[in-house]
Design an enzyme around this catalytic site. Structure first.
Site, PDB file in Angstrom:
ATOM      1  CB  CYS A 140      -0.900  -0.003   1.233  1.00 42.84           C
ATOM      2  SG  CYS A 140      -1.854   1.508   1.472  1.00 42.84           S
ATOM      3  CB  THR A 145      -1.604   5.505   1.833  1.00 42.90           C
ATOM      4  OG1 THR A 145      -2.182   6.081   0.660  1.00 42.90           O
ATOM      5  CG2 THR A 145      -1.888   6.414   3.021  1.00 42.90           C
ATOM      6  CB  CYS A 201      -2.830   3.604  -5.740  1.00 43.28           C
ATOM      7  SG  CYS A 201      -4.039   2.749  -4.702  1.00 43.28           S
ATOM      8  CB  THR A 202      -1.017  -1.771  -4.568  1.00 45.76           C
ATOM      9  OG1 THR A 202      -1.798  -1.516  -3.388  1.00 45.76           O
ATOM     10  CG2 THR A 202       0.457  -1.504  -4.267  1.00 45.76           C
TER      11      THR A 202
END
Length: 274
Positions: A73, A75, A183-184
């Site tokens: 992730c 973030t 973003c994954t």
């Protein structure tokens, strides 16, 4: 179950990273932890995010005796990694947006980063751009809605292409030749993104680089010896153990089906006091 590789994300985006790791280590055991009760992470206060992630991951590491943690992730990688590494004695791998290879690949020197607003605004992201793409014009696009659209696609198989086109209009207008998927979740909708953006835009993500890093760390920690033993055993029976853990009260039938199709034999809700 042998010591698993633990892959962690807020939602289903980390499945794209897990798939890349499995290409390199197909006979390993895996645990996939997704904190969907608190999705999306980009909207949480940093200290709340850190406390919750550390509690969840450390609890599951203790329960499963995982040999490595992959924070799949963007973030969480920019916020939680130091705290996780301080609380765990095993390797912890994070996600780095593919700014460097994008800058190297670009012919027009106009590249973009599509990520959550949190990733776009963080100093770490701007530091990567300054370090590896100072010869490029870099456009930044922050969009949390795409995360939920990816979740919706996995759960229902449906995608609102008209809404996607609206969200990507600024990206199209920027006339880029390389777009970093920061973003994954976004590789899960790569085909749809490519359809809107056109063949002239190359999409890049970090999945393969993360898989390579996992293999390197396992080798350095001598875990790769264990992996070879497991591989020999698994080649005889033809399967590995796959466990999924989630935090929401319940998950949809469609998501359950997707996880089963991915090979997960155990799908279980877990809770934490934090």
């Amino acid at each position: 179950m042998s010591r698993p590789i633990l892959v962690f994300d807020s939602g289903i985006g980390g499945l794209s990273v897990l798939a890349e790791i499995r290409k390199s280590l197909p006979h390993s055991d895996y645990c996939y932890l997704f904190d969907n009760a608190r999705l999306p992470y980009g909207e949480l206060e940093e200290q709340v995010l850190i406390a919750g992630c550390v509690a969840l991951v450390c609890d599951l590491v203790a329960r499963t005796n995982a040999m490595i943690v992959v924070v799949a992730c963007n973030t969480a990688s920019t916020v939680v990694l130091p705290a996780l590494r301080a609380n765990l004695s095993i390797p912890v791998v994070g996600v780095v947006p593919a700014i460097k290879p994008a800058a190297q690949m670009s012919k027009s020197k106009r590249i973009g980063l599509l990520a959550t607003p949190g990733t776009v605004k963080r100093h770490y992201t701007h530091s990567l751009i300054s370090q590896f793409a100072d010869d490029c014009h870099v456009e930044l696009f922050g969009c949390s809605e795409l995360v939920m659209m990816a979740e919706q696609k996995i759960a229902t198989g449906e995608m609102d292409m008209h809404r996607l086109a609206d969200l990507l209009a600024p990206v199209v207008a920027a006339q880029l030749d390389v777009l970093v998927l920061g973003c994954t979740h976004f590789p899960m909708i790569q085909a749809e993104l490519q359809q809107v953006l056109g063949a002239g835009v190359t999409l890049m993500d970090s999945g393969a680089a993360i898989a390579k890093r996992v293999v390197t760390l396992l080798t350095q920690q001598n875990f790769i010896v264990e992996q070879r033993r497991v591989t020999n055993e698994r080649e005889a029976v033809g399967e590995s153990a796959m466990q999924a853990f989630y935090t929401k009260a319940e998950i949809s039938e469609g998501l359950t089906t997707t996880l089963i199709d991915c090979g997960f034999s155990t799908i279980e809700r877990i809770t934490t006091t934090n």
